[in-house]
Design an enzyme around this catalytic site. Structure first.
Site, PDB file in Angstrom:
ATOM      1  CD1 TRP A  65      40.820  39.830  39.713  1.00 61.40           C
ATOM      2  CD2 TRP A  65      39.483  38.586  41.003  1.00 61.40           C
ATOM      3  NE1 TRP A  65      41.333  38.554  39.734  1.00 61.40           N
ATOM      4  CE2 TRP A  65      40.527  37.765  40.517  1.00 61.40           C
ATOM      5  CE3 TRP A  65      38.514  38.014  41.825  1.00 61.40           C
ATOM      6  CZ2 TRP A  65      40.636  36.412  40.835  1.00 61.40           C
ATOM      7  CZ3 TRP A  65      38.622  36.672  42.156  1.00 61.40           C
ATOM      8  CH2 TRP A  65      39.674  35.886  41.660  1.00 61.40           C
ATOM      9  CD  GLU A 116      48.454  40.165  50.497  1.00 61.25           C
ATOM     10  OE1 GLU A 116      47.470  39.676  49.919  1.00 61.25           O
ATOM     11  OE2 GLU A 116      48.396  40.688  51.625  1.00 61.25           O
ATOM     12  CB  CYS A 157      46.502  36.472  48.905  1.00 59.63           C
ATOM     13  SG  CYS A 157      46.357  37.302  47.318  1.00 59.63           S
TER      14      CYS A 157
END
Length: 544
Positions: free
Chosen positions: A185, A282, A316
Protein backbone atom coordinates in the site's frame (compact mmCIF):
# COMPACT_ATOMS: atom_id res chain seq x y z
CA UNK A 1 2.88 -7.01 -33.89
CA UNK A 2 6.05 -5.76 -35.64
CA UNK A 3 8.29 -3.32 -33.74
CA UNK A 4 7.08 0.23 -34.08
CA UNK A 5 3.63 -0.72 -35.37
CA UNK A 6 0.98 1.37 -33.59
CA UNK A 7 -1.20 -0.55 -31.17
CA UNK A 8 -4.93 -0.71 -31.85
CA UNK A 9 -5.13 0.95 -28.42
CA UNK A 10 -2.57 3.64 -29.20
CA UNK A 11 -5.15 6.41 -29.64
CA UNK A 12 -7.33 5.34 -26.73
CA UNK A 13 -7.95 8.31 -24.45
CA UNK A 14 -8.41 7.70 -20.76
CA UNK A 15 -9.62 11.21 -20.13
CA UNK A 16 -13.30 10.31 -20.39
CA UNK A 17 -13.04 7.26 -18.12
CA UNK A 18 -10.25 7.85 -15.64
CA UNK A 19 -9.57 11.56 -15.34
CA UNK A 20 -9.64 12.79 -11.76
CA UNK A 21 -9.37 16.45 -12.55
CA UNK A 22 -12.01 19.03 -11.86
CA UNK A 23 -12.11 22.51 -10.46
CA UNK A 24 -13.00 21.46 -6.94
CA UNK A 25 -10.47 22.14 -4.21
CA UNK A 26 -10.08 19.18 -1.89
CA UNK A 27 -9.17 21.54 0.93
CA UNK A 28 -12.51 23.32 0.54
CA UNK A 29 -14.88 20.37 0.11
CA UNK A 30 -12.96 17.12 0.45
CA UNK A 31 -15.89 14.72 0.54
CA UNK A 32 -17.56 16.08 -2.60
CA UNK A 33 -14.28 16.15 -4.52
CA UNK A 34 -13.52 12.56 -3.66
CA UNK A 35 -17.03 11.35 -4.44
CA UNK A 36 -17.47 13.00 -7.79
CA UNK A 37 -14.14 12.91 -9.62
CA UNK A 38 -13.06 9.25 -9.59
CA UNK A 39 -14.74 6.68 -11.88
CA UNK A 40 -14.48 3.72 -9.49
CA UNK A 41 -16.91 1.59 -11.46
CA UNK A 42 -14.83 1.65 -14.64
CA UNK A 43 -11.68 0.68 -12.76
CA UNK A 44 -13.55 -1.98 -10.81
CA UNK A 45 -14.35 -3.84 -14.02
CA UNK A 46 -10.69 -4.83 -14.21
CA UNK A 47 -10.91 -6.92 -11.02
CA UNK A 48 -11.19 -10.70 -11.31
CA UNK A 49 -14.23 -11.26 -9.08
CA UNK A 50 -17.28 -13.33 -9.95
CA UNK A 51 -19.32 -12.59 -6.83
CA UNK A 52 -21.16 -9.53 -5.66
CA UNK A 53 -19.07 -8.76 -2.56
CA UNK A 54 -17.22 -5.45 -2.47
CA UNK A 55 -14.50 -3.70 -0.49
CA UNK A 56 -14.60 -0.09 0.67
CA UNK A 57 -11.62 2.10 -0.11
CA UNK A 58 -11.08 4.94 2.37
CA UNK A 59 -8.85 7.96 1.91
CA UNK A 60 -6.33 8.81 4.64
CA UNK A 61 -6.89 12.47 3.82
CA UNK A 62 -10.09 12.60 5.86
CA UNK A 63 -11.09 8.97 6.50
CA UNK A 64 -14.12 9.09 4.20
CA UNK A 65 -15.05 6.37 1.72
CA UNK A 66 -13.62 6.92 -1.76
CA UNK A 67 -15.65 4.14 -3.30
CA UNK A 68 -15.99 0.38 -3.54
CA UNK A 69 -14.35 -2.27 -5.70
CA UNK A 70 -15.28 -5.90 -6.34
CA UNK A 71 -13.84 -8.33 -3.79
CA UNK A 72 -12.10 -11.43 -5.12
CA UNK A 73 -12.38 -14.74 -3.29
CA UNK A 74 -10.33 -17.92 -3.40
CA UNK A 75 -12.29 -19.37 -6.31
CA UNK A 76 -11.45 -16.28 -8.40
CA UNK A 77 -7.74 -16.95 -8.01
CA UNK A 78 -7.80 -20.22 -9.94
CA UNK A 79 -9.93 -18.65 -12.67
CA UNK A 80 -7.57 -15.67 -12.98
CA UNK A 81 -4.53 -17.95 -13.24
CA UNK A 82 -6.31 -20.08 -15.84
CA UNK A 83 -7.09 -17.06 -18.00
CA UNK A 84 -3.57 -15.68 -17.64
CA UNK A 85 -1.99 -19.04 -18.49
CA UNK A 86 -4.15 -19.37 -21.60
CA UNK A 87 -3.08 -15.92 -22.81
CA UNK A 88 0.63 -16.39 -22.07
CA UNK A 89 1.81 -18.57 -25.03
CA UNK A 90 0.70 -16.07 -27.67
CA UNK A 91 2.40 -13.24 -25.78
CA UNK A 92 5.60 -15.27 -25.34
CA UNK A 93 5.59 -16.04 -29.06
CA UNK A 94 5.92 -12.35 -29.86
CA UNK A 95 9.42 -11.01 -30.25
CA UNK A 96 11.01 -9.24 -27.28
CA UNK A 97 11.08 -6.06 -29.35
CA UNK A 98 7.35 -6.28 -29.93
CA UNK A 99 6.71 -6.71 -26.21
CA UNK A 100 9.12 -3.86 -25.48
CA UNK A 101 7.16 -1.55 -27.79
CA UNK A 102 4.10 -2.01 -25.56
CA UNK A 103 6.08 -1.06 -22.45
CA UNK A 104 7.60 1.96 -24.15
CA UNK A 105 4.10 3.19 -24.99
CA UNK A 106 3.02 2.55 -21.41
CA UNK A 107 5.87 4.72 -20.11
CA UNK A 108 4.73 7.58 -22.31
CA UNK A 109 1.11 7.16 -21.18
CA UNK A 110 2.21 7.39 -17.54
CA UNK A 111 3.75 10.78 -18.21
CA UNK A 112 0.75 11.88 -20.29
CA UNK A 113 -1.60 11.07 -17.40
CA UNK A 114 0.68 12.36 -14.67
CA UNK A 115 -1.85 14.57 -12.92
CA UNK A 116 -4.54 11.89 -12.75
CA UNK A 117 -2.03 9.44 -11.26
CA UNK A 118 -0.88 12.04 -8.74
CA UNK A 119 -4.43 12.75 -7.61
CA UNK A 120 -5.39 9.12 -7.29
CA UNK A 121 -2.19 8.12 -5.52
CA UNK A 122 -2.62 10.92 -2.98
CA UNK A 123 -6.29 10.11 -2.41
CA UNK A 124 -5.56 6.44 -1.72
CA UNK A 125 -2.28 6.67 0.22
CA UNK A 126 -2.34 10.14 1.81
CA UNK A 127 1.18 11.03 0.68
CA UNK A 128 2.36 14.46 -0.43
CA UNK A 129 2.26 15.35 -4.10
CA UNK A 130 6.06 15.26 -4.37
CA UNK A 131 6.08 11.75 -2.94
CA UNK A 132 3.36 10.77 -5.40
CA UNK A 133 5.46 12.20 -8.23
CA UNK A 134 8.24 9.77 -7.30
CA UNK A 135 5.84 6.99 -8.26
CA UNK A 136 5.08 8.52 -11.64
CA UNK A 137 8.76 8.99 -12.46
CA UNK A 138 9.73 5.54 -11.24
CA UNK A 139 7.06 3.74 -13.25
CA UNK A 140 7.84 5.71 -16.42
CA UNK A 141 11.59 5.16 -16.11
CA UNK A 142 11.22 1.47 -15.28
CA UNK A 143 9.16 0.97 -18.43
CA UNK A 144 11.62 2.94 -20.55
CA UNK A 145 14.69 1.20 -19.14
CA UNK A 146 13.45 -2.34 -19.57
CA UNK A 147 11.92 -1.60 -22.97
CA UNK A 148 15.41 -0.54 -24.05
CA UNK A 149 17.49 -3.38 -22.57
CA UNK A 150 15.13 -6.37 -22.60
CA UNK A 151 15.50 -7.35 -26.28
CA UNK A 152 19.27 -7.78 -25.91
CA UNK A 153 19.07 -9.49 -22.52
CA UNK A 154 16.48 -11.99 -23.76
CA UNK A 155 18.06 -12.91 -27.09
CA UNK A 156 19.89 -16.28 -27.41
CA UNK A 157 23.44 -16.00 -26.10
CA UNK A 158 26.34 -18.00 -27.57
CA UNK A 159 28.46 -19.76 -24.96
CA UNK A 160 31.79 -21.58 -25.38
CA UNK A 161 31.06 -25.19 -26.27
CA UNK A 162 32.64 -28.36 -24.95
CA UNK A 163 34.97 -28.57 -27.96
CA UNK A 164 35.70 -25.51 -30.12
CA UNK A 165 34.16 -25.71 -33.61
CA UNK A 166 32.63 -29.13 -32.89
CA UNK A 167 30.19 -28.00 -30.20
CA UNK A 168 27.76 -25.11 -30.67
CA UNK A 169 26.24 -24.04 -27.34
CA UNK A 170 23.48 -21.48 -26.91
CA UNK A 171 21.78 -20.22 -23.74
CA UNK A 172 18.09 -19.43 -24.15
CA UNK A 173 15.87 -17.44 -21.79
CA UNK A 174 12.39 -18.91 -21.47
CA UNK A 175 9.53 -17.28 -19.53
CA UNK A 176 8.47 -18.86 -16.24
CA UNK A 177 4.80 -18.91 -17.26
CA UNK A 178 2.53 -17.08 -14.80
CA UNK A 179 4.10 -14.66 -12.32
CA UNK A 180 2.30 -13.49 -9.22
CA UNK A 181 2.88 -9.94 -7.97
CA UNK A 182 1.79 -9.00 -4.45
CA UNK A 183 2.24 -5.24 -4.11
CA UNK A 184 2.03 -3.06 -0.97
CA UNK A 185 0.00 0.00 0.00
CA UNK A 186 2.86 2.44 0.57
CA UNK A 187 3.79 2.85 -3.13
CA UNK A 188 0.56 1.58 -4.68
CA UNK A 189 1.15 2.71 -8.27
CA UNK A 190 4.79 2.05 -9.02
CA UNK A 191 5.25 -1.16 -7.05
CA UNK A 192 2.20 -2.67 -8.74
CA UNK A 193 3.14 -1.85 -12.34
CA UNK A 194 6.94 -1.65 -12.12
CA UNK A 195 7.23 -5.21 -10.82
CA UNK A 196 4.84 -6.44 -13.49
CA UNK A 197 6.78 -4.75 -16.32
CA UNK A 198 9.91 -6.98 -16.38
CA UNK A 199 7.80 -10.09 -15.79
CA UNK A 200 5.64 -9.23 -18.80
CA UNK A 201 8.62 -8.26 -20.93
CA UNK A 202 10.17 -11.66 -20.24
CA UNK A 203 7.12 -13.25 -21.87
CA UNK A 204 5.10 -14.14 -18.79
CA UNK A 205 1.51 -13.54 -17.82
CA UNK A 206 0.93 -11.78 -14.49
CA UNK A 207 -1.64 -12.11 -11.73
CA UNK A 208 -1.51 -8.98 -9.58
CA UNK A 209 -2.82 -8.67 -6.04
CA UNK A 210 -2.52 -5.07 -4.85
CA UNK A 211 -3.11 -4.24 -1.21
CA UNK A 212 -6.80 -4.05 -0.32
CA UNK A 213 -6.34 -0.52 1.03
CA UNK A 214 -4.98 0.89 -2.24
CA UNK A 215 -6.35 -1.03 -5.23
CA UNK A 216 -7.41 1.95 -7.34
CA UNK A 217 -3.99 3.22 -8.35
CA UNK A 218 -2.96 -0.31 -9.31
CA UNK A 219 -6.09 -0.68 -11.40
CA UNK A 220 -5.37 2.65 -13.07
CA UNK A 221 -1.92 1.32 -13.99
CA UNK A 222 -3.49 -1.81 -15.47
CA UNK A 223 -5.85 0.38 -17.51
CA UNK A 224 -2.84 2.24 -18.90
CA UNK A 225 -1.05 -1.01 -19.75
CA UNK A 226 -4.08 -2.19 -21.69
CA UNK A 227 -4.31 1.17 -23.43
CA UNK A 228 -0.67 0.69 -24.44
CA UNK A 229 -1.55 -2.60 -26.16
CA UNK A 230 -1.21 -5.30 -23.50
CA UNK A 231 -3.65 -8.17 -24.20
CA UNK A 232 -6.58 -8.04 -21.79
CA UNK A 233 -6.34 -11.53 -20.27
CA UNK A 234 -2.57 -11.43 -19.87
CA UNK A 235 -2.68 -9.33 -16.70
CA UNK A 236 -5.28 -10.37 -14.13
CA UNK A 237 -6.05 -8.37 -10.96
CA UNK A 238 -7.48 -9.67 -7.70
CA UNK A 239 -8.49 -7.51 -4.75
CA UNK A 240 -8.99 -9.02 -1.31
CA UNK A 241 -7.26 -10.03 1.92
CA UNK A 242 -3.74 -11.32 1.45
CA UNK A 243 -4.20 -14.01 4.07
CA UNK A 244 -7.03 -15.46 1.98
CA UNK A 245 -5.86 -14.89 -1.59
CA UNK A 246 -2.08 -15.20 -1.11
CA UNK A 247 -1.90 -18.96 -0.41
CA UNK A 248 -4.22 -19.74 -3.31
CA UNK A 249 -2.11 -17.53 -5.59
CA UNK A 250 1.13 -19.25 -4.61
CA UNK A 251 -0.44 -22.66 -5.29
CA UNK A 252 -1.02 -21.85 -8.96
CA UNK A 253 1.80 -19.60 -10.19
CA UNK A 254 5.37 -20.23 -11.33
CA UNK A 255 7.20 -17.34 -9.62
CA UNK A 256 6.24 -14.74 -7.02
CA UNK A 257 7.29 -11.11 -6.63
CA UNK A 258 6.43 -10.01 -3.08
CA UNK A 259 6.93 -6.70 -1.28
CA UNK A 260 5.98 -6.55 2.38
CA UNK A 261 7.03 -7.24 5.94
CA UNK A 262 9.72 -9.70 6.93
CA UNK A 263 7.27 -11.68 9.05
CA UNK A 264 4.92 -12.22 6.12
CA UNK A 265 7.88 -12.76 3.82
CA UNK A 266 9.02 -15.74 5.87
CA UNK A 267 5.62 -17.40 5.49
CA UNK A 268 5.53 -16.60 1.78
CA UNK A 269 9.03 -18.08 1.36
CA UNK A 270 7.98 -21.25 3.16
CA UNK A 271 5.02 -21.75 0.85
CA UNK A 272 7.09 -21.03 -2.27
CA UNK A 273 9.77 -23.43 -1.02
CA UNK A 274 7.24 -26.22 -0.62
CA UNK A 275 6.32 -25.84 -4.29
CA UNK A 276 9.93 -25.22 -5.39
CA UNK A 277 8.98 -22.05 -7.25
CA UNK A 278 11.06 -18.90 -7.41
CA UNK A 279 10.58 -15.96 -5.08
CA UNK A 280 11.75 -12.36 -5.30
CA UNK A 281 11.03 -10.54 -2.03
CA UNK A 282 11.78 -7.07 -0.76
CA UNK A 283 11.11 -7.09 2.97
CA UNK A 284 11.66 -4.82 5.98
CA UNK A 285 14.54 -2.53 6.85
CA UNK A 286 15.99 -0.54 9.73
CA UNK A 287 18.18 1.61 7.57
CA UNK A 288 21.19 3.56 8.88
CA UNK A 289 22.41 6.97 7.76
CA UNK A 290 26.01 7.93 8.62
CA UNK A 291 27.38 11.48 8.74
CA UNK A 292 31.19 11.83 8.87
CA UNK A 293 33.25 14.94 9.74
CA UNK A 294 34.13 15.79 6.13
CA UNK A 295 30.49 15.87 5.01
CA UNK A 296 28.76 19.00 3.76
CA UNK A 297 26.57 19.40 6.85
CA UNK A 298 23.91 21.64 5.31
CA UNK A 299 23.44 19.22 2.44
CA UNK A 300 23.57 16.25 4.81
CA UNK A 301 20.92 17.77 7.08
CA UNK A 302 18.56 18.43 4.18
CA UNK A 303 19.17 15.00 2.69
CA UNK A 304 18.65 13.26 6.01
CA UNK A 305 15.28 14.98 6.47
CA UNK A 306 14.17 13.82 3.04
CA UNK A 307 15.47 10.31 3.70
CA UNK A 308 13.69 10.02 7.06
CA UNK A 309 10.36 11.68 6.28
CA UNK A 310 9.62 10.98 2.61
CA UNK A 311 6.19 9.38 2.37
CA UNK A 312 5.83 10.05 6.12
CA UNK A 313 8.54 7.47 6.73
CA UNK A 314 6.44 4.71 5.15
CA UNK A 315 9.26 3.62 2.89
CA UNK A 316 11.27 0.40 3.12
CA UNK A 317 14.49 2.27 2.31
CA UNK A 318 13.86 5.28 4.56
CA UNK A 319 16.51 6.18 7.15
CA UNK A 320 15.39 5.26 10.67
CA UNK A 321 18.79 5.46 12.44
CA UNK A 322 21.22 8.38 12.05
CA UNK A 323 24.80 8.03 13.34
CA UNK A 324 26.82 11.26 13.41
CA UNK A 325 30.54 11.61 14.16
CA UNK A 326 30.87 13.28 17.54
CA UNK A 327 33.06 16.04 16.09
CA UNK A 328 30.15 17.38 14.04
CA UNK A 329 27.19 16.04 16.02
CA UNK A 330 26.05 19.36 17.53
CA UNK A 331 26.42 21.26 14.27
CA UNK A 332 24.60 18.60 12.29
CA UNK A 333 21.80 18.29 14.84
CA UNK A 334 21.22 22.05 14.82
CA UNK A 335 21.01 22.10 11.03
CA UNK A 336 18.89 18.94 10.92
CA UNK A 337 16.31 20.19 13.42
CA UNK A 338 16.11 23.51 11.61
CA UNK A 339 15.17 21.74 8.37
CA UNK A 340 12.65 19.56 10.20
CA UNK A 341 11.08 22.70 11.68
CA UNK A 342 10.59 24.18 8.21
CA UNK A 343 8.66 21.20 6.83
CA UNK A 344 5.20 22.17 5.62
CA UNK A 345 2.74 19.74 7.17
CA UNK A 346 -0.69 18.88 5.88
CA UNK A 347 -2.64 17.07 3.17
CA UNK A 348 -4.20 18.09 -0.12
CA UNK A 349 -4.05 17.56 -3.87
CA UNK A 350 -1.47 20.29 -4.44
CA UNK A 351 2.23 21.04 -3.95
CA UNK A 352 1.88 22.99 -0.68
CA UNK A 353 2.92 20.21 1.71
CA UNK A 354 6.25 18.47 2.25
CA UNK A 355 4.93 15.53 4.25
CA UNK A 356 1.60 13.75 4.03
CA UNK A 357 -0.12 11.48 6.49
CA UNK A 358 0.13 7.91 7.67
CA UNK A 359 -2.01 5.63 5.55
CA UNK A 360 -4.21 3.89 8.10
CA UNK A 361 -5.22 3.55 11.74
CA UNK A 362 -2.97 0.48 11.94
CA UNK A 363 0.05 2.58 10.98
CA UNK A 364 -0.87 5.24 13.51
CA UNK A 365 -1.08 2.61 16.25
CA UNK A 366 2.24 1.02 15.22
CA UNK A 367 4.09 4.35 15.30
CA UNK A 368 2.41 5.53 18.51
CA UNK A 369 3.16 2.33 20.41
CA UNK A 370 6.83 2.38 19.41
CA UNK A 371 7.16 6.08 20.20
CA UNK A 372 5.59 5.77 23.66
CA UNK A 373 7.74 2.73 24.42
CA UNK A 374 10.95 4.57 23.47
CA UNK A 375 10.08 7.64 25.56
CA UNK A 376 9.07 5.51 28.54
CA UNK A 377 12.46 3.81 28.38
CA UNK A 378 14.38 7.11 28.40
CA UNK A 379 14.43 8.46 24.82
CA UNK A 380 14.40 12.23 24.41
CA UNK A 381 12.04 13.91 21.96
CA UNK A 382 13.92 16.62 20.07
CA UNK A 383 11.14 17.44 17.61
CA UNK A 384 7.55 16.38 17.00
CA UNK A 385 6.24 13.45 18.95
CA UNK A 386 2.52 14.17 18.60
CA UNK A 387 -0.40 12.97 16.54
CA UNK A 388 -2.09 15.74 14.52
CA UNK A 389 -5.73 14.77 13.92
CA UNK A 390 -6.35 18.43 13.08
CA UNK A 391 -4.42 17.83 9.84
CA UNK A 392 -5.68 14.34 8.99
CA UNK A 393 -7.13 11.48 11.06
CA UNK A 394 -3.91 9.47 11.16
CA UNK A 395 -1.31 12.23 10.89
CA UNK A 396 1.86 12.18 13.06
CA UNK A 397 4.37 15.01 13.20
CA UNK A 398 7.90 14.39 11.90
CA UNK A 399 9.63 13.19 15.06
CA UNK A 400 13.31 13.19 16.04
CA UNK A 401 14.53 11.19 19.04
CA UNK A 402 17.83 11.02 20.89
CA UNK A 403 19.03 8.58 23.55
CA UNK A 404 16.91 5.68 22.29
CA UNK A 405 17.97 2.74 24.50
CA UNK A 406 18.84 -0.59 22.90
CA UNK A 407 16.00 -2.34 24.72
CA UNK A 408 13.37 -0.09 23.13
CA UNK A 409 11.31 -1.75 20.42
CA UNK A 410 12.14 1.10 18.08
CA UNK A 411 15.87 0.45 18.37
CA UNK A 412 15.75 -2.75 16.36
CA UNK A 413 12.26 -2.98 14.82
CA UNK A 414 11.16 -1.24 11.65
CA UNK A 415 8.94 1.71 12.60
CA UNK A 416 7.65 2.59 9.11
CA UNK A 417 6.59 6.07 10.13
CA UNK A 418 7.90 9.65 10.50
CA UNK A 419 10.24 8.87 13.40
CA UNK A 420 14.04 8.85 13.32
CA UNK A 421 16.67 8.48 16.03
CA UNK A 422 19.93 10.45 16.09
CA UNK A 423 23.03 9.27 17.94
CA UNK A 424 26.66 10.45 18.16
CA UNK A 425 29.50 8.00 17.47
CA UNK A 426 33.17 8.29 18.35
CA UNK A 427 34.55 7.42 14.93
CA UNK A 428 33.94 5.66 11.63
CA UNK A 429 34.53 2.24 13.14
CA UNK A 430 31.76 2.69 15.69
CA UNK A 431 29.43 4.01 13.00
CA UNK A 432 30.00 0.90 10.86
CA UNK A 433 29.57 -1.49 13.79
CA UNK A 434 26.30 0.15 14.82
CA UNK A 435 25.02 0.37 11.26
CA UNK A 436 25.64 -3.36 10.75
CA UNK A 437 24.17 -4.33 14.14
CA UNK A 438 20.76 -5.27 12.75
CA UNK A 439 18.96 -8.30 11.42
CA UNK A 440 18.06 -6.16 8.42
CA UNK A 441 20.24 -5.18 5.48
CA UNK A 442 18.23 -3.28 2.92
CA UNK A 443 19.65 0.22 2.43
CA UNK A 444 22.07 2.75 3.89
CA UNK A 445 23.14 6.34 3.31
CA UNK A 446 26.64 7.74 3.84
CA UNK A 447 27.55 11.45 3.90
CA UNK A 448 31.25 12.15 3.45
CA UNK A 449 33.80 13.30 0.89
CA UNK A 450 32.90 11.67 -2.40
CA UNK A 451 36.14 9.75 -2.76
CA UNK A 452 35.72 8.18 0.68
CA UNK A 453 32.08 7.21 0.38
CA UNK A 454 32.53 4.11 -1.77
CA UNK A 455 35.12 2.67 0.61
CA UNK A 456 32.75 3.14 3.54
CA UNK A 457 29.88 1.67 1.54
CA UNK A 458 31.89 -1.48 0.89
CA UNK A 459 31.92 -2.22 4.63
CA UNK A 460 28.16 -1.95 5.17
CA UNK A 461 26.06 -5.14 5.14
CA UNK A 462 23.20 -3.87 3.01
CA UNK A 463 21.97 -4.33 -0.53
CA UNK A 464 22.27 -0.69 -1.60
CA UNK A 465 24.25 2.29 -0.33
CA UNK A 466 23.70 5.87 -1.47
CA UNK A 467 26.57 8.30 -0.95
CA UNK A 468 25.65 11.95 -0.35
CA UNK A 469 21.98 11.31 -1.07
CA UNK A 470 19.23 9.76 1.02
CA UNK A 471 18.00 6.89 -1.17
CA UNK A 472 16.96 8.29 -4.54
CA UNK A 473 20.27 7.90 -6.37
CA UNK A 474 20.47 4.15 -5.76
CA UNK A 475 16.77 3.45 -6.29
CA UNK A 476 16.60 5.48 -9.49
CA UNK A 477 19.63 3.70 -11.00
CA UNK A 478 17.37 1.20 -12.75
CA UNK A 479 20.25 -0.53 -14.50
CA UNK A 480 21.64 -1.62 -11.11
CA UNK A 481 20.02 -4.26 -8.87
CA UNK A 482 18.08 -3.28 -5.75
CA UNK A 483 17.28 -5.57 -2.86
CA UNK A 484 18.08 -6.68 0.66
CA UNK A 485 20.57 -8.79 2.57
CA UNK A 486 19.83 -10.80 5.69
CA UNK A 487 16.18 -10.47 6.80
CA UNK A 488 15.50 -7.76 4.21
CA UNK A 489 14.73 -9.99 1.30
CA UNK A 490 15.60 -12.44 -1.45
CA UNK A 491 16.61 -11.68 -5.01
CA UNK A 492 16.62 -8.28 -6.67
CA UNK A 493 14.39 -5.90 -8.56
CA UNK A 494 15.93 -3.57 -11.16
CA UNK A 495 19.06 -4.35 -13.16
CA UNK A 496 19.70 -7.48 -15.20
CA UNK A 497 18.62 -9.67 -12.27
CA UNK A 498 15.29 -7.88 -12.06
CA UNK A 499 14.41 -9.11 -15.55
CA UNK A 500 16.12 -12.50 -15.76
CA UNK A 501 14.61 -13.60 -12.43
CA UNK A 502 11.36 -14.07 -14.37
CA UNK A 503 12.98 -16.48 -16.84
CA UNK A 504 14.34 -20.02 -16.86
CA UNK A 505 17.70 -20.51 -18.53
CA UNK A 506 17.94 -23.35 -21.04
CA UNK A 507 21.18 -24.64 -22.55
CA UNK A 508 21.06 -26.08 -26.06
CA UNK A 509 24.29 -27.78 -27.17
CA UNK A 510 24.63 -29.16 -30.71
CA UNK A 511 27.50 -31.56 -31.42
CA UNK A 512 28.84 -31.67 -34.97
CA UNK A 513 31.16 -33.99 -36.95
CA UNK A 514 32.73 -36.00 -34.12
CA UNK A 515 31.03 -37.38 -30.99
CA UNK A 516 32.29 -36.65 -27.48
CA UNK A 517 32.16 -40.32 -26.46
CA UNK A 518 33.79 -43.48 -27.86
CA UNK A 519 31.60 -45.84 -29.86
CA UNK A 520 30.22 -48.60 -27.63
CA UNK A 521 31.15 -52.28 -28.03
CA UNK A 522 34.56 -51.82 -29.66
CA UNK A 523 37.61 -53.35 -27.99
CA UNK A 524 40.12 -50.72 -26.92
CA UNK A 525 37.89 -47.86 -27.98
CA UNK A 526 37.61 -46.41 -24.46
CA UNK A 527 41.38 -46.47 -23.90
CA UNK A 528 42.06 -44.86 -27.27
CA UNK A 529 39.45 -42.20 -26.55
CA UNK A 530 40.95 -41.34 -23.16
CA UNK A 531 44.48 -41.35 -24.57
CA UNK A 532 43.47 -38.90 -27.27
CA UNK A 533 41.36 -36.67 -25.05
CA UNK A 534 43.92 -36.04 -22.32
CA UNK A 535 46.36 -33.93 -24.38
CA UNK A 536 43.38 -32.21 -25.99
CA UNK A 537 42.10 -31.10 -22.58
CA UNK A 538 45.53 -29.77 -21.67
CA UNK A 539 45.61 -27.82 -24.93
CA UNK A 540 42.15 -26.35 -24.32
CA UNK A 541 43.13 -25.27 -20.80
CA UNK A 542 46.28 -23.62 -22.12
CA UNK A 543 44.46 -21.46 -24.67
CA UNK A 544 41.24 -20.79 -22.80
Amino acid sequence: MPPGEPSRHENTSLTDTTSLADNTSLAETPSRAMRTTVPWERLGRLVSAAGSATLEVRTPLDGSVLGTVPRSVTADVAEAILLARAAQPAWAARTPRSRAAVMARFGRLVLDHRDEILDLTQLESGKSRLDAFEEVVDAARTASHYAHVAPDLLRPQRRPGAVPVLTRTVELRRPKGVVGVISPWNYPFTLAVSDAIPALLAGNAVVLKPDSRTPLTALYGVALLRAAGLPDDLLQVMVGPGAELGPALIEGIDHLMFTGSTATGREVARRCGERLIGLTAELGGKNPLIVLPDADLRRAASGAVRSAFANAGQLCIAAERIYVHRAVYDAFLTAFLAVVGRLRLGVGLDWRHDMGTLASPAQLERVTVQLHDAVARGATVLAGGHARPDLAPWYVEPTVLADVPSEATMACTETFGPVVSVQPVADLEEAIVRANDSEFGLSASVWTAAGRGEAVAGRLDVGAVTVNEGYSAAWASHAAPMGGWKASGLGRRHGVEGLLAFTESQTVATQRLLPLEPPPGRRGAALAFVTGMTPGIRLLDRFR
